[in-house]
Design a protein around this motif. Structure first.
Motif, PDB file in Angstrom:
ATOM      1  N   THR A 120       0.826  -1.210   0.000  1.00 58.76           N
ATOM      2  CA  THR A 120       0.000   0.000   0.000  1.00 58.76           C
ATOM      3  C   THR A 120       0.858   1.256   0.000  1.00 58.76           C
ATOM      4  N   LEU A 121       1.903   1.263   0.820  1.00 59.67           N
ATOM      5  CA  LEU A 121       2.741   2.455   0.947  1.00 59.67           C
ATOM      6  C   LEU A 121       3.688   2.637  -0.229  1.00 59.67           C
ATOM      7  N   SER A 122       3.917   1.592  -1.014  1.00 57.07           N
ATOM      8  CA  SER A 122       4.864   1.696  -2.120  1.00 57.07           C
ATOM      9  C   SER A 122       4.191   1.824  -3.487  1.00 57.07           C
ATOM     10  N   ARG A 123       2.978   1.267  -3.644  1.00 52.75           N
ATOM     11  CA  ARG A 123       2.375   1.195  -4.978  1.00 52.75           C
ATOM     12  C   ARG A 123       1.076   1.972  -5.108  1.00 52.75           C
ATOM     13  N   LEU A 124       0.390   2.270  -4.020  1.00 49.45           N
ATOM     14  CA  LEU A 124      -0.913   2.923  -4.091  1.00 49.45           C
ATOM     15  C   LEU A 124      -0.815   4.370  -3.636  1.00 49.45           C
ATOM     16  N   ASP A 125      -1.713   5.195  -4.154  1.00 51.02           N
ATOM     17  CA  ASP A 125      -1.783   6.611  -3.778  1.00 51.02           C
ATOM     18  C   ASP A 125      -2.727   6.765  -2.585  1.00 51.02           C
ATOM     19  N   VAL A 126      -2.172   6.597  -1.419  1.00 53.19           N
ATOM     20  CA  VAL A 126      -2.942   6.703  -0.180  1.00 53.19           C
ATOM     21  C   VAL A 126      -2.689   8.074   0.438  1.00 53.19           C
ATOM     22  N   PRO A 127      -3.746   8.811   0.794  1.00 52.88           N
ATOM     23  CA  PRO A 127      -3.557  10.133   1.413  1.00 52.88           C
ATOM     24  C   PRO A 127      -2.757  10.021   2.714  1.00 52.88           C
ATOM     25  N   GLY A 128      -1.729  10.854   2.834  1.00 49.89           N
ATOM     26  CA  GLY A 128      -0.919  10.890   4.047  1.00 49.89           C
ATOM     27  C   GLY A 128      -0.044   9.675   4.260  1.00 49.89           C
ATOM     28  N   PRO A 162       9.323  -2.087 -11.616  1.00 50.90           N
ATOM     29  CA  PRO A 162       8.817  -1.177 -12.658  1.00 50.90           C
ATOM     30  C   PRO A 162       7.285  -1.108 -12.656  1.00 50.90           C
ATOM     31  N   ARG A 163       6.760   0.081 -12.770  1.00 50.17           N
ATOM     32  CA  ARG A 163       5.311   0.270 -12.759  1.00 50.17           C
ATOM     33  C   ARG A 163       4.663  -0.181 -14.062  1.00 50.17           C
ATOM     34  N   ASP A 164       5.447  -0.333 -15.116  1.00 53.44           N
ATOM     35  CA  ASP A 164       4.870  -0.800 -16.376  1.00 53.44           C
ATOM     36  C   ASP A 164       4.260  -2.189 -16.214  1.00 53.44           C
ATOM     37  N   ILE A 165       4.848  -2.994 -15.331  1.00 48.95           N
ATOM     38  CA  ILE A 165       4.329  -4.343 -15.132  1.00 48.95           C
ATOM     39  C   ILE A 165       2.936  -4.302 -14.528  1.00 48.95           C
ATOM     40  N   GLU A 166       2.767  -3.483 -13.508  1.00 50.92           N
ATOM     41  CA  GLU A 166       1.450  -3.434 -12.872  1.00 50.92           C
ATOM     42  C   GLU A 166       0.437  -2.685 -13.738  1.00 50.92           C
ATOM     43  N   LYS A 167       0.906  -1.715 -14.548  1.00 46.99           N
ATOM     44  CA  LYS A 167      -0.018  -1.039 -15.463  1.00 46.99           C
ATOM     45  C   LYS A 167      -0.592  -2.019 -16.475  1.00 46.99           C
ATOM     46  N   ALA A 168       0.255  -2.921 -16.960  1.00 43.63           N
ATOM     47  CA  ALA A 168      -0.229  -3.935 -17.897  1.00 43.63           C
ATOM     48  C   ALA A 168      -1.276  -4.827 -17.240  1.00 43.63           C
ATOM     49  N   ALA A 169      -1.088  -5.135 -15.958  1.00 48.23           N
ATOM     50  CA  ALA A 169      -2.065  -5.960 -15.246  1.00 48.23           C
ATOM     51  C   ALA A 169      -3.383  -5.210 -15.084  1.00 48.23           C
ATOM     52  N   TYR A 170      -3.299  -3.908 -14.771  1.00 49.28           N
ATOM     53  CA  TYR A 170      -4.524  -3.116 -14.638  1.00 49.28           C
ATOM     54  C   TYR A 170      -5.268  -3.032 -15.968  1.00 49.28           C
ATOM     55  N   LEU A 171      -4.520  -2.914 -17.069  1.00 52.77           N
ATOM     56  CA  LEU A 171      -5.169  -2.863 -18.387  1.00 52.77           C
ATOM     57  C   LEU A 171      -5.893  -4.169 -18.708  1.00 52.77           C
ATOM     58  N   GLU A 172      -5.423  -5.267 -18.125  1.00 56.60           N
ATOM     59  CA  GLU A 172      -6.080  -6.556 -18.325  1.00 56.60           C
ATOM     60  C   GLU A 172      -7.280  -6.738 -17.407  1.00 56.60           C
ATOM     61  N   GLY A 173      -7.570  -5.719 -16.594  1.00 57.36           N
ATOM     62  CA  GLY A 173      -8.736  -5.770 -15.709  1.00 57.36           C
ATOM     63  C   GLY A 173      -8.462  -6.292 -14.318  1.00 57.36           C
ATOM     64  N   GLN A 198      -5.448  -8.486  -6.959  1.00 63.87           N
ATOM     65  CA  GLN A 198      -4.852  -9.387  -7.949  1.00 63.87           C
ATOM     66  C   GLN A 198      -3.464  -8.919  -8.350  1.00 63.87           C
ATOM     67  N   VAL A 199      -3.266  -7.609  -8.493  1.00 61.72           N
ATOM     68  CA  VAL A 199      -1.937  -7.075  -8.804  1.00 61.72           C
ATOM     69  C   VAL A 199      -0.959  -7.419  -7.685  1.00 61.72           C
ATOM     70  N   PHE A 200      -1.422  -7.257  -6.456  1.00 66.58           N
ATOM     71  CA  PHE A 200      -0.563  -7.583  -5.312  1.00 66.58           C
ATOM     72  C   PHE A 200      -0.219  -9.067  -5.296  1.00 66.58           C
ATOM     73  N   TRP A 201      -1.220  -9.929  -5.463  1.00 64.84           N
ATOM     74  CA  TRP A 201      -1.027 -11.369  -5.293  1.00 64.84           C
ATOM     75  C   TRP A 201      -0.288 -11.998  -6.467  1.00 64.84           C
ATOM     76  N   GLY A 209      17.078  -5.427  -5.976  1.00 65.19           N
ATOM     77  CA  GLY A 209      16.305  -4.322  -5.446  1.00 65.19           C
ATOM     78  C   GLY A 209      16.935  -2.970  -5.701  1.00 65.19           C
ATOM     79  N   ALA A 210      18.248  -2.958  -5.881  1.00 63.16           N
ATOM     80  CA  ALA A 210      18.935  -1.683  -6.120  1.00 63.16           C
ATOM     81  C   ALA A 210      18.938  -1.287  -7.582  1.00 63.16           C
ATOM     82  N   THR A 211      18.647  -2.230  -8.511  1.00 63.55           N
ATOM     83  CA  THR A 211      18.808  -1.920  -9.916  1.00 63.55           C
ATOM     84  C   THR A 211      17.501  -1.986 -10.705  1.00 63.55           C
ATOM     85  N   LYS A 212      16.437  -2.562 -10.144  1.00 62.10           N
ATOM     86  CA  LYS A 212      15.189  -2.652 -10.915  1.00 62.10           C
ATOM     87  C   LYS A 212      14.622  -1.266 -11.172  1.00 62.10           C
TER      88      LYS A 212
END
Length: 289
Positions: free
Chosen positions: A106-114, A177-188, A193-196, A285-288
Protein backbone atom coordinates in the motif's frame (compact mmCIF):
# COMPACT_ATOMS: atom_id res chain seq x y z
CA UNK A 1 65.12 13.26 -18.35
CA UNK A 2 68.01 10.84 -18.09
CA UNK A 3 67.64 7.11 -17.79
CA UNK A 4 68.97 7.26 -14.24
CA UNK A 5 66.29 9.78 -13.24
CA UNK A 6 63.57 7.65 -14.85
CA UNK A 7 64.81 4.54 -13.05
CA UNK A 8 64.82 6.46 -9.76
CA UNK A 9 61.26 7.70 -10.31
CA UNK A 10 60.07 4.18 -11.16
CA UNK A 11 61.80 2.76 -8.10
CA UNK A 12 60.24 5.46 -5.91
CA UNK A 13 56.75 4.73 -7.23
CA UNK A 14 57.26 1.01 -6.74
CA UNK A 15 58.49 1.58 -3.18
CA UNK A 16 55.53 3.84 -2.37
CA UNK A 17 53.13 1.28 -3.86
CA UNK A 18 54.68 -1.54 -1.86
CA UNK A 19 54.58 0.56 1.33
CA UNK A 20 50.93 1.41 0.75
CA UNK A 21 50.01 -2.24 0.19
CA UNK A 22 51.98 -3.28 3.29
CA UNK A 23 50.23 -0.68 5.44
CA UNK A 24 46.83 -1.70 4.05
CA UNK A 25 47.52 -5.39 4.63
CA UNK A 26 48.74 -4.71 8.17
CA UNK A 27 45.65 -2.66 8.96
CA UNK A 28 43.36 -5.33 7.49
CA UNK A 29 45.12 -8.09 9.41
CA UNK A 30 44.82 -6.07 12.63
CA UNK A 31 41.10 -5.49 12.13
CA UNK A 32 40.54 -9.17 11.32
CA UNK A 33 42.41 -10.18 14.47
CA UNK A 34 40.35 -7.77 16.59
CA UNK A 35 37.12 -9.16 15.09
CA UNK A 36 38.05 -12.85 14.95
CA UNK A 37 40.18 -12.99 18.08
CA UNK A 38 37.32 -13.30 20.61
CA UNK A 39 35.53 -15.81 18.37
CA UNK A 40 38.61 -18.01 18.07
CA UNK A 41 39.23 -17.73 21.81
CA UNK A 42 35.70 -18.98 22.57
CA UNK A 43 36.04 -21.87 20.12
CA UNK A 44 39.43 -22.89 21.55
CA UNK A 45 38.08 -22.68 25.10
CA UNK A 46 35.15 -24.92 24.18
CA UNK A 47 37.45 -27.78 23.13
CA UNK A 48 39.78 -27.55 26.14
CA UNK A 49 39.47 -29.30 29.44
CA UNK A 50 38.97 -26.92 32.34
CA UNK A 51 42.46 -27.67 33.72
CA UNK A 52 43.92 -27.04 30.28
CA UNK A 53 42.20 -23.65 30.15
CA UNK A 54 43.37 -22.65 33.63
CA UNK A 55 46.94 -23.61 32.72
CA UNK A 56 46.91 -21.33 29.67
CA UNK A 57 43.76 -19.38 28.74
CA UNK A 58 45.25 -18.06 25.49
CA UNK A 59 47.34 -21.13 24.62
CA UNK A 60 46.44 -23.79 22.10
CA UNK A 61 44.83 -26.90 23.65
CA UNK A 62 47.20 -29.71 24.53
CA UNK A 63 44.48 -32.17 23.51
CA UNK A 64 41.03 -31.66 22.05
CA UNK A 65 37.94 -32.70 23.97
CA UNK A 66 34.29 -32.51 22.93
CA UNK A 67 32.99 -33.46 26.34
CA UNK A 68 31.81 -29.87 27.04
CA UNK A 69 29.55 -30.02 23.98
CA UNK A 70 28.08 -33.37 25.02
CA UNK A 71 27.49 -32.18 28.56
CA UNK A 72 25.88 -28.92 27.44
CA UNK A 73 23.62 -30.67 24.93
CA UNK A 74 22.52 -33.68 26.96
CA UNK A 75 23.10 -32.97 30.66
CA UNK A 76 22.03 -29.32 30.55
CA UNK A 77 19.17 -29.76 28.07
CA UNK A 78 20.26 -27.52 25.21
CA UNK A 79 18.16 -29.47 22.70
CA UNK A 80 14.77 -28.10 23.88
CA UNK A 81 16.23 -24.61 24.21
CA UNK A 82 17.42 -24.68 20.60
CA UNK A 83 14.04 -26.03 19.48
CA UNK A 84 12.27 -23.17 21.27
CA UNK A 85 14.54 -20.58 19.68
CA UNK A 86 13.99 -22.10 16.25
CA UNK A 87 10.22 -21.97 16.78
CA UNK A 88 10.27 -18.35 17.95
CA UNK A 89 12.60 -17.19 15.18
CA UNK A 90 10.81 -19.05 12.38
CA UNK A 91 7.22 -18.34 13.39
CA UNK A 92 7.93 -14.78 14.55
CA UNK A 93 9.78 -13.89 11.34
CA UNK A 94 7.15 -15.49 9.11
CA UNK A 95 4.32 -13.69 10.90
CA UNK A 96 6.19 -10.37 10.78
CA UNK A 97 6.68 -10.72 7.01
CA UNK A 98 3.03 -11.68 6.46
CA UNK A 99 1.79 -8.72 8.49
CA UNK A 100 4.15 -6.35 6.62
CA UNK A 101 3.28 -7.39 3.05
CA UNK A 102 0.01 -5.49 2.61
CA UNK A 103 1.18 -2.26 4.35
CA UNK A 104 4.41 -2.33 2.30
CA UNK A 105 2.42 -2.78 -0.93
CA UNK A 106 0.00 0.00 0.00
CA UNK A 107 2.74 2.46 0.95
CA UNK A 108 4.86 1.70 -2.12
CA UNK A 109 2.38 1.19 -4.98
CA UNK A 110 -0.91 2.92 -4.09
CA UNK A 111 -1.78 6.61 -3.78
CA UNK A 112 -2.94 6.70 -0.18
CA UNK A 113 -3.56 10.13 1.41
CA UNK A 114 -0.92 10.89 4.05
CA UNK A 115 1.07 7.75 3.37
CA UNK A 116 4.35 9.51 4.18
CA UNK A 117 3.00 10.41 7.60
CA UNK A 118 1.72 6.87 8.10
CA UNK A 119 5.09 5.46 7.05
CA UNK A 120 6.87 7.79 9.48
CA UNK A 121 4.59 6.69 12.33
CA UNK A 122 5.29 3.03 11.51
CA UNK A 123 9.03 3.67 11.54
CA UNK A 124 8.84 4.98 15.10
CA UNK A 125 8.61 1.32 16.05
CA UNK A 126 12.26 0.99 15.01
CA UNK A 127 13.26 3.74 17.43
CA UNK A 128 11.69 2.27 20.57
CA UNK A 129 14.11 0.33 22.79
CA UNK A 130 12.74 -2.88 24.22
CA UNK A 131 12.93 -1.46 27.73
CA UNK A 132 10.33 1.23 26.87
CA UNK A 133 7.67 -1.26 25.75
CA UNK A 134 8.30 -4.21 28.05
CA UNK A 135 5.86 -3.11 30.78
CA UNK A 136 2.92 -2.44 28.41
CA UNK A 137 3.64 -5.72 26.64
CA UNK A 138 3.73 -7.55 29.95
CA UNK A 139 0.35 -6.11 31.01
CA UNK A 140 -1.18 -6.81 27.58
CA UNK A 141 -0.04 -10.43 27.50
CA UNK A 142 -1.24 -10.97 31.06
CA UNK A 143 -4.69 -9.60 30.21
CA UNK A 144 -4.86 -11.91 27.17
CA UNK A 145 -3.62 -14.94 29.15
CA UNK A 146 -0.61 -15.16 26.84
CA UNK A 147 2.03 -14.46 29.46
CA UNK A 148 4.63 -17.25 29.76
CA UNK A 149 3.40 -18.90 26.54
CA UNK A 150 5.17 -19.64 23.29
CA UNK A 151 2.33 -18.04 21.31
CA UNK A 152 2.60 -14.82 23.29
CA UNK A 153 6.33 -14.48 22.62
CA UNK A 154 5.85 -15.25 18.91
CA UNK A 155 3.23 -12.49 18.63
CA UNK A 156 5.52 -10.04 20.44
CA UNK A 157 8.44 -10.84 18.13
CA UNK A 158 6.21 -10.48 15.06
CA UNK A 159 4.81 -7.13 16.18
CA UNK A 160 8.22 -5.78 17.16
CA UNK A 161 9.79 -6.91 13.88
CA UNK A 162 7.00 -5.74 11.58
CA UNK A 163 8.21 -2.10 11.17
CA UNK A 164 11.60 -3.29 9.93
CA UNK A 165 9.90 -5.68 7.52
CA UNK A 166 7.71 -2.87 6.17
CA UNK A 167 10.82 -0.74 5.64
CA UNK A 168 12.63 -3.52 3.77
CA UNK A 169 9.66 -4.65 1.66
CA UNK A 170 8.50 -1.13 0.83
CA UNK A 171 11.99 -0.25 -0.40
CA UNK A 172 12.11 -3.39 -2.52
CA UNK A 173 8.58 -3.03 -3.93
CA UNK A 174 9.25 0.59 -4.88
CA UNK A 175 11.95 -0.54 -7.31
CA UNK A 176 9.63 -2.85 -9.28
CA UNK A 177 8.82 -1.18 -12.66
CA UNK A 178 5.31 0.27 -12.76
CA UNK A 179 4.87 -0.80 -16.38
CA UNK A 180 4.33 -4.34 -15.13
CA UNK A 181 1.45 -3.43 -12.87
CA UNK A 182 -0.02 -1.04 -15.46
CA UNK A 183 -0.23 -3.93 -17.90
CA UNK A 184 -2.07 -5.96 -15.25
CA UNK A 185 -4.52 -3.12 -14.64
CA UNK A 186 -5.17 -2.86 -18.39
CA UNK A 187 -6.08 -6.56 -18.32
CA UNK A 188 -8.74 -5.77 -15.71
CA UNK A 189 -6.85 -6.89 -12.60
CA UNK A 190 -7.86 -5.45 -9.24
CA UNK A 191 -5.44 -4.09 -6.61
CA UNK A 192 -5.61 -7.43 -4.78
CA UNK A 193 -4.85 -9.39 -7.95
CA UNK A 194 -1.94 -7.08 -8.80
CA UNK A 195 -0.56 -7.58 -5.31
CA UNK A 196 -1.03 -11.37 -5.29
CA UNK A 197 -0.06 -12.23 -8.87
CA UNK A 198 2.43 -9.52 -9.81
CA UNK A 199 4.08 -7.73 -6.89
CA UNK A 200 4.27 -10.63 -4.43
CA UNK A 201 6.15 -13.06 -6.75
CA UNK A 202 8.61 -10.33 -7.74
CA UNK A 203 9.19 -9.47 -4.07
CA UNK A 204 10.39 -12.94 -3.03
CA UNK A 205 14.08 -11.87 -2.83
CA UNK A 206 13.07 -8.96 -0.58
CA UNK A 207 10.96 -11.29 1.54
CA UNK A 208 13.93 -13.61 1.92
CA UNK A 209 16.15 -10.74 3.02
CA UNK A 210 13.61 -9.53 5.57
CA UNK A 211 12.91 -13.01 6.92
CA UNK A 212 16.60 -13.83 7.34
CA UNK A 213 17.47 -10.58 9.12
CA UNK A 214 14.46 -10.91 11.42
CA UNK A 215 15.30 -14.56 12.13
CA UNK A 216 18.78 -13.57 13.28
CA UNK A 217 17.41 -10.71 15.39
CA UNK A 218 14.91 -12.98 17.15
CA UNK A 219 17.48 -15.74 17.66
CA UNK A 220 19.78 -13.28 19.46
CA UNK A 221 16.98 -11.58 21.45
CA UNK A 222 17.20 -11.80 25.23
CA UNK A 223 15.05 -9.21 27.03
CA UNK A 224 11.60 -10.33 25.85
CA UNK A 225 12.32 -13.97 26.62
CA UNK A 226 13.70 -13.15 30.05
CA UNK A 227 10.78 -10.95 31.17
CA UNK A 228 7.78 -12.50 29.41
CA UNK A 229 8.61 -16.15 30.14
CA UNK A 230 8.80 -17.87 33.52
CA UNK A 231 8.77 -21.58 32.64
CA UNK A 232 12.13 -23.09 31.75
CA UNK A 233 10.37 -25.33 29.23
CA UNK A 234 9.54 -22.22 27.16
CA UNK A 235 12.94 -20.52 27.38
CA UNK A 236 14.87 -19.69 24.20
CA UNK A 237 18.55 -20.57 24.09
CA UNK A 238 19.65 -17.02 24.98
CA UNK A 239 17.76 -17.17 28.28
CA UNK A 240 18.68 -20.81 28.87
CA UNK A 241 22.35 -19.81 28.67
CA UNK A 242 21.91 -18.20 32.09
CA UNK A 243 22.10 -21.63 33.72
CA UNK A 244 25.72 -21.81 32.55
CA UNK A 245 26.50 -18.62 34.47
CA UNK A 246 25.21 -19.83 37.82
CA UNK A 247 27.39 -20.26 40.88
CA UNK A 248 27.70 -23.94 40.08
CA UNK A 249 29.73 -23.16 36.96
CA UNK A 250 31.65 -20.13 38.22
CA UNK A 251 34.97 -21.96 37.92
CA UNK A 252 34.09 -23.88 34.74
CA UNK A 253 34.89 -22.04 31.54
CA UNK A 254 34.59 -24.60 28.77
CA UNK A 255 30.84 -25.23 29.29
CA UNK A 256 29.73 -21.62 28.70
CA UNK A 257 32.07 -21.47 25.70
CA UNK A 258 30.59 -24.66 24.25
CA UNK A 259 27.09 -23.30 24.84
CA UNK A 260 27.95 -20.11 22.96
CA UNK A 261 29.32 -22.06 20.01
CA UNK A 262 26.25 -24.31 19.85
CA UNK A 263 23.92 -21.30 20.03
CA UNK A 264 25.60 -19.63 17.04
CA UNK A 265 25.63 -22.67 14.74
CA UNK A 266 22.09 -22.17 13.32
CA UNK A 267 22.82 -18.53 12.47
CA UNK A 268 26.04 -19.48 10.67
CA UNK A 269 24.26 -22.23 8.72
CA UNK A 270 21.40 -19.86 7.78
CA UNK A 271 23.87 -17.22 6.59
CA UNK A 272 25.76 -19.75 4.46
CA UNK A 273 22.55 -21.05 2.88
CA UNK A 274 21.00 -17.66 2.15
CA UNK A 275 24.00 -15.38 1.54
CA UNK A 276 23.89 -15.77 -2.22
CA UNK A 277 20.14 -15.22 -2.46
CA UNK A 278 20.32 -12.24 -0.11
CA UNK A 279 23.09 -10.66 -2.18
CA UNK A 280 21.12 -11.24 -5.38
CA UNK A 281 18.03 -9.80 -3.75
CA UNK A 282 19.83 -6.67 -2.59
CA UNK A 283 21.38 -6.19 -6.02
CA UNK A 284 18.05 -6.72 -7.78
CA UNK A 285 16.30 -4.32 -5.45
CA UNK A 286 18.94 -1.68 -6.12
CA UNK A 287 18.81 -1.92 -9.92
CA UNK A 288 15.19 -2.65 -10.91
CA UNK A 289 13.26 0.10 -12.65
Amino acid sequence: MSDAALDFADSRRALLGFTGRLVGFTLLATLMFIWLGPVLLVVLTSVKSNNDFLAGPFALPTHLTFEPYLKVWFALGFGPLMANSFLYATAGSALAVILALVPAFTLSRLDVPGKKVIFGIILTGLMLPQQTVIIPLYDTLRSLNLLDTRLGLIVVHAAYGMPAQILILRGFMTTIPRDIEKAAYLEGASDLQVFWRVILPLSIPGILVGFTLNFIAIWKEFVFGLVLLNSEANFPVTVGMLKLNSDRYMSVFNLPAAGLVIAQIPIVILFILTYRRISEGNFAGATKG
